[in-house]
Design an enzyme around this catalytic site. Structure first.
Site, PDB file in Angstrom:
ATOM      1  N   GLN A   1      -8.350  42.140 -20.220  1.00 33.69           N
ATOM      2  CA  GLN A   1      -7.517  42.381 -21.634  1.00 33.69           C
ATOM      3  C   GLN A   1      -7.772  43.441 -22.584  1.00 33.69           C
ATOM      4  OE1 GLN A   1      -8.778  38.420 -23.255  1.00 33.69           O
ATOM      5  NE2 GLN A   1      -8.264  39.301 -25.287  1.00 33.69           N
TER       6      GLN A   1
ATOM      7  N   HIS B   1     -17.746  33.315 -35.344  1.00 25.12           N
ATOM      8  CA  HIS B   1     -17.856  33.466 -36.681  1.00 25.12           C
ATOM      9  C   HIS B   1     -17.083  32.539 -37.318  1.00 25.12           C
ATOM     10  CE1 HIS B   1     -13.846  34.718 -36.475  1.00 25.12           C
ATOM     11  NE2 HIS B   1     -13.974  35.698 -35.917  1.00 25.12           N
TER      12      HIS B   1
ATOM     13  N   ASP C   1      -4.464  35.867 -34.331  1.00 21.44           N
ATOM     14  CA  ASP C   1      -3.718  36.664 -33.393  1.00 21.44           C
ATOM     15  C   ASP C   1      -2.286  36.202 -33.117  1.00 21.44           C
ATOM     16  OD1 ASP C   1      -5.967  38.484 -32.291  1.00 21.44           O
ATOM     17  OD2 ASP C   1      -7.040  36.683 -32.376  1.00 21.44           O
TER      18      ASP C   1
ATOM     19  N   HIS D   1     -13.927  31.042 -36.131  1.00 19.53           N
ATOM     20  CA  HIS D   1     -13.993  30.096 -34.656  1.00 19.53           C
ATOM     21  C   HIS D   1     -14.465  28.691 -35.203  1.00 19.53           C
ATOM     22  CE1 HIS D   1     -14.684  34.487 -32.888  1.00 19.53           C
ATOM     23  NE2 HIS D   1     -13.779  34.019 -32.237  1.00 19.53           N
TER      24      HIS D   1
ATOM     25  N   GLY E   1     -16.695  34.885 -27.824  1.00 19.43           N
ATOM     26  CA  GLY E   1     -17.911  34.906 -28.162  1.00 19.43           C
ATOM     27  C   GLY E   1     -17.740  35.549 -29.318  1.00 19.43           C
TER      28      GLY E   1
ATOM     29  N   GLY F   1      -6.221  30.657 -33.157  1.00 16.81           N
ATOM     30  CA  GLY F   1      -6.067  31.038 -34.503  1.00 16.81           C
ATOM     31  C   GLY F   1      -4.845  31.939 -34.663  1.00 16.81           C
TER      32      GLY F   1
ATOM     33  N   GLN G   1      -0.524  36.705 -29.756  1.00 20.45           N
ATOM     34  CA  GLN G   1      -1.069  35.976 -28.686  1.00 20.45           C
ATOM     35  C   GLN G   1      -0.817  34.395 -28.747  1.00 20.45           C
ATOM     36  OE1 GLN G   1      -5.603  36.520 -27.545  1.00 20.45           O
ATOM     37  NE2 GLN G   1      -5.850  34.828 -28.891  1.00 20.45           N
TER      38      GLN G   1
END
Ligand code: PAF
Length: 303
Positions: free
Chosen positions: A61, A34, A153, A37, A31, A150, A156
């Protein structure tokens, strides 16, 4: 725009869509959406018949409770942005839907080895177990899909690629370029918590990465010297407390002996109480045999 809150309803809806021949795209988020996203959702909507945005602030996390409590939440704003960007559905489950028995989260945990130990994994113990666990749940609920993450990260992204490959999930992971403000600062939900002075200081993160990339382009092959170049730039901004600045192999995330091929420069730093991360890629020509030998002689001699 419909907001679905249960896993059963989302799975049923997406199974029906696939049976009707439609492709599914998932953009997992926490959430506070921006423009970064938005670019993921737009791409998912362009490439897939049904684009789903999940909005779930994943408690497992966060290794710092106050970080979780302060994490920005705005479901109405998120739904509006998702709709504008072309999403068909928002999946916004309550915490008990994702973790039955919450606050007990001691059930099944997904641990990805090999790409989680350094950098964010070292600074935020348990963080990637939380990410890998919730992403696995979201992908299991969604089913066959393209999933958009993205590059901001970057570690990740490597974790998700690894878990999808190792668990043979029917998912194509799509990496999307980092979106930056005109002054270079990478968009992040955490930027909203920066004071105006900290927001100015944050520019140094991208500047340090650019300096590191420039050093590689100028022929620097020693990863430690590239890291030094970044640290010198960061040290010029007293508003930033550096956590790490490093160069790794872009695929394995292991520290290379020599900068060669595709590498990734990554850094993290504190601006007051806000921790930001950023990264950039660079490519160096593969190292030749003469250069490799010269380097190993230098390493043995300690110079
Ligand atoms: O990148 C994020 O927003 C989160 O880590 C993710 C992938 C949605 C998992 O909670």
């Amino acid at each position: 725009m419909r907001v679905i809150t249960t896993a059963t309803d989302l799975s049923r809806e997406l199974d029906e869509a696939r049976r009707a021949g439609h492709s599914v795209g998932l953009v997992p988020t926490m959430g506070a959406l921006h423009a970064g996203h938005r670019s993921l959702v737009e791409r998912a909507a362009q490439e897939c018949d049904v684009a789903v945005v999940s909005v779930f602030v994943n408690p497992t996390q966060f290794n710092d409770r106050s970080d979780l409590e302060r994490y920005p939440r705005d479901l109405d704003g998120d739904v509006a942005l998702a709709e504008e960007a072309g999403a068909s559905l928002v999946f916004a489950p309550q915490v008990e839907e994702m973790y039955p028995g919450f606050p007990d989260t001691s059930g099944t945990t997904v641990h990805v080895a090999g790409v989680t130990e350094a950098m964010e994994g070292a600074s935020r113990p348990g963080h990637f177990d939380g990410v890998a666990t919730v992403v696995t749940k979201l992908l299991a609920i969604t089913g066959r899909c393209r999933a958009y993450f993205g590059e901001k990260d970057y570690q990740q992204l490597a974790v998700v690629r690894r878990l999808v490959a190792d668990l043979r999930l029917p998912v194509d992971v799509v990496a999307c370029a980092t979106v930056r403000d005109p002054d270079g600062v990478a968009l992040s939900s955490r930027n909203a918590r920066l004071s105006s002075a900290e927001r100015v200081s944050a520019r140094v993160l991208h500047q340090a990465l650019l300096a590191g990339v420039a050093a590689i382009e100028d022929g620097e092959r020693d990863p430690e010297r590239v890291a030094d170049v970044m640290e010198v730039v960061l040290a010029g901004e007293p508003g930033v407390v550096v956590d790490y600045a490093t160069v790794v192999d872009a695929a394995t995330l292991q520290a290379p002996q020599v900068v060669a091929g595709e590498v990734r420069l990554l850094l993290a730093g504190w601006l007051g109480s806000v921790r930001l991360i950023d990264n950039l890629g660079a490519t160096a020509p593969p190292i030749g045999p003469y250069e490799a030998e010269e380097r190993s002689i230098r390493l043995c001699a300690g110079v």
